[in-house]
Structures are given as structure tokens and as C-alpha cells.
Design a protein around this motif. Structure first.
Motif, PDB file in Angstrom:
ATOM      1  N   GLU A  99      86.108  42.888  10.249  1.00 64.40           N
ATOM      2  CA  GLU A  99      87.254  43.286  11.076  1.00 64.40           C
ATOM      3  C   GLU A  99      88.542  42.921  10.331  1.00 64.40           C
ATOM      4  OE1 GLU A  99      89.016  42.894  15.622  1.00 64.40           O
ATOM      5  OE2 GLU A  99      87.606  41.398  14.874  1.00 64.40           O
ATOM      6  N   ASP A 100      89.314  43.936   9.977  1.00 68.25           N
ATOM      7  CA  ASP A 100      90.572  43.728   9.247  1.00 68.25           C
ATOM      8  C   ASP A 100      90.355  42.902   7.973  1.00 68.25           C
ATOM      9  OD1 ASP A 100      91.973  45.119  11.182  1.00 68.25           O
ATOM     10  OD2 ASP A 100      92.345  43.312  12.374  1.00 68.25           O
ATOM     11  N   ASN A 136      81.797  44.730  17.257  1.00 67.39           N
ATOM     12  CA  ASN A 136      82.613  43.543  16.977  1.00 67.39           C
ATOM     13  C   ASN A 136      82.775  43.300  15.476  1.00 67.39           C
ATOM     14  OD1 ASN A 136      83.082  42.653  19.723  1.00 67.39           O
ATOM     15  ND2 ASN A 136      80.907  42.141  19.794  1.00 67.39           N
ATOM     16  N   TYR A 137      82.370  44.270  14.683  1.00 65.87           N
ATOM     17  CA  TYR A 137      82.558  44.258  13.233  1.00 65.87           C
ATOM     18  C   TYR A 137      81.793  43.146  12.520  1.00 65.87           C
ATOM     19  CZ  TYR A 137      86.371  47.277  14.753  1.00 65.87           C
ATOM     20  OH  TYR A 137      87.099  48.264  15.358  1.00 65.87           O
TER      21      TYR A 137
END
Length: 272
Positions: free
Chosen positions: A186-187, A155-156
Motif C-alpha cells: 500500500e503506497d 488491504n494490500y
């Protein structure tokens, strides 16, 4: 800045649970350079001791931690609860060479009582944690350490809670710090780093239960303060940066952002 100093800074600032990824990235950049491992040994040792790295001993059930306080020298550390010492490879974070070890301290009984009381506290408040209680080098004080890690790379995000206290049996003072380190990637790349100083008076001759009670109170207050801070950020600073939803009240599909017509599709207006 020398190459070794630059690479050491990368190692020492590695986020929780991501030291292996940082090491792998360094090796991929430099190629097969056998000198790199040796040059970075001090950085690995500093990182593991400051971050309270945990390791499972061969044949053991739980994880023990690494710190400057249980360092015996020559790459060996000891654990009070299992009454053992072991060798630790700072680069691979692996243990070996377990031997019997008996703690010699004028505060041995208090150390054992603190380990027991602290174990109860951590099991009630942290899903997964490791702890240690160690006499300082001159045996005049006790270091009380807790580390709780929670990793979710799928889930980063990864996170670590560290609390470190120094208790003086003669004066009854309890001082230390609570540190929280969370990395979300994430991103993007967002990292939370906090450092809370703790200073309370427990009283000379205080028992283990009272010492841990004071620790529990301090950590509870700090957790509550963090929750309040996150809530105010969500409703205040973050909300003022951009609207949570566009005027259409529908979430933006970011992977299709290049295909949106700003005025019509996002703003709800008509195109000409």
C-alpha cells in the motif's frame, strides 16, 4: 540476459498469491505473444513446486499441495490423504484428470500416521493450511511439508508460511527449513523474506506423534523469535528513522502534504 530468462525471473520471484497478477502484467507488456506461455512453462513449474502451490481437486473438499516430492512426471502429482493422482496445469494452477492412486512405500504406515498428527498440529496453529507427507525417490526418507497462506489484497498485503522437513527413519534425524514471505504494497513496496534452518534429532524408530511434537516446538520457537524481532524493529531501527508523530502529536494527512507550511503546520512554529 535473454527475454525468456528475464521473464522467468519475474515469475519465480512473484510474491504470495500474486502469480496471476505477474502473469497478467507480462502479457500486457508483450501483447498477444503465443510463444510466451510455452517459454515460461519451466518457470511456472519451478515456482509452483518451490512455493508449495495448493489446488482444489474436482469434487474434493480441501486443497492439496504441489511439490517436487509428489511429482509423478508428465504433469501429474499425487495426494496421500485422498489416495488420488491428478494432472496440474502450472500456468493456470488448475487440476484435472483425477485418478485413484495407492502409495507404495516401506514407510506407508508412518506416512499415514504423520498426515494425521500433522493435520492436528496445523489446524491448531494455522488458520488455513495444506500439508503433505511423501517418501523420497529412493524411499529412504520422508518429506514433511506444510504451507499456510493468508491473502488480503483489499488491504494490500499477502503472506505465506512454508515449512519443509526431511525425516530419516533409520537415523532419526529431522532437518529442514522454515520460510516466511510477506508482501505489503500500500503506497509502497515492502517484502519480508526469512529462511530458518532446522536440525534436530528425534531418534531412530520415533513415532509420528514425537516427530510432529519436535516440528511444533521448532515452529513455535521461530514464531516467538519473529515476534521479538518485529518488536525490536518497531522500537529501535524504525523509530530512529523518523518520529512516529510530529511535534503537534497529530497524524500527518499525507494527501495534503503539498499544502503544509513546514515550520508552522508540522513543526508547531510561527510563520513570518
Amino acid at each position: 540476459m535473454s527475454r525468456t530468462a528475464a521473464l522467468s525471473s519475474f515469475v519465480e520471484s512473484a510474491p504470495p498469491g500474486e502469480l496471476a497478477d505477474v502473469t497478467k502484467a507480462i502479457k500486457s507488456i508483450l501483447g498477444d505473444d503465443s510463444s510466451v506461455q510455452g517459454d515460461l512453462t519451466p518457470a511456472f513449474e519451478k515456482y509452483n513446486e518451490e512455493q508449495f502451490a495448493t489446488v482444489k481437486l474436482p469434487g474434493g473438499s480441501g486443497e492439496v499441495l504441489i511439490s517436487e516430492y509428489n511429482n509423478l512426471g508428465d504433469g501429474r502429482y499425487y495426494d496421500v490423504e485422498s489416495q488420488s493422482s491428478f494432472a496440474f496445469d502450472h500456468a493456470t494452477q488448475k487440476s484435472s484428470g483425477v485418478q485413484s492412486y495407492v502409495l507404495e512405500s516401506s514407510h506407508s504406515d508412518l506416512v499415514k500416521s504423520l498426515v494425521k498428527s500433522l493435520s492436528i498440529h496445523t489446524s491448531e496453529h494455522y488458520p488455513k493450511s495444506s500439508l503433505g507427507v511423501y517418501p523420497t525417490e529412493d524411499d529412504s526418507q520422508l518429506a514433511i511439508i506444510t504451507v499456510a497462506n493468508k491473502y488480503s489484497p483489499s488491504n494490500y498485503w499477502n503472506g505465506r508460511w512454508r515449512s519443509q522437513y526431511i525425516f530419516s527413519p533409520s537415523s532419526g534425524s529431522l532437518t529442514g527449513t522454515i520460510k516466511v514471505d510477506v508482501h505489503y504494497y500500500e503506497d509502497g513496496n515492502v517484502r519480508l523474506l526469512t529462511n530458518k534452518a532446522i536440525n534436530v534429532s528425534v531418534g531412530a524408530g520415533a513415532g509420528a506423534s514425537e516427530i510432529v511434537r519436535q516440528i511444533a516446538n521448532a515452529e513455535k520457537r521461530y514464531q516467538e523469535d519473529l515476534n521479538k524481532a518485529f518488536g525490536s524493529l518497531s522500537e529501535g531501527a524504525f523509530k530512529s528513522l523518523r518520529r512516529q508523530l510530529p511535534i503537534t502529536r497529530q497524524k500527518i494527512e499525507w494527501e495534503k502534504i503539498s499544502g503544509y507550511r513546514l515550520g508552522q503546520d508540522i513543526g508547531g512554529g510561527r510563520s513570518r
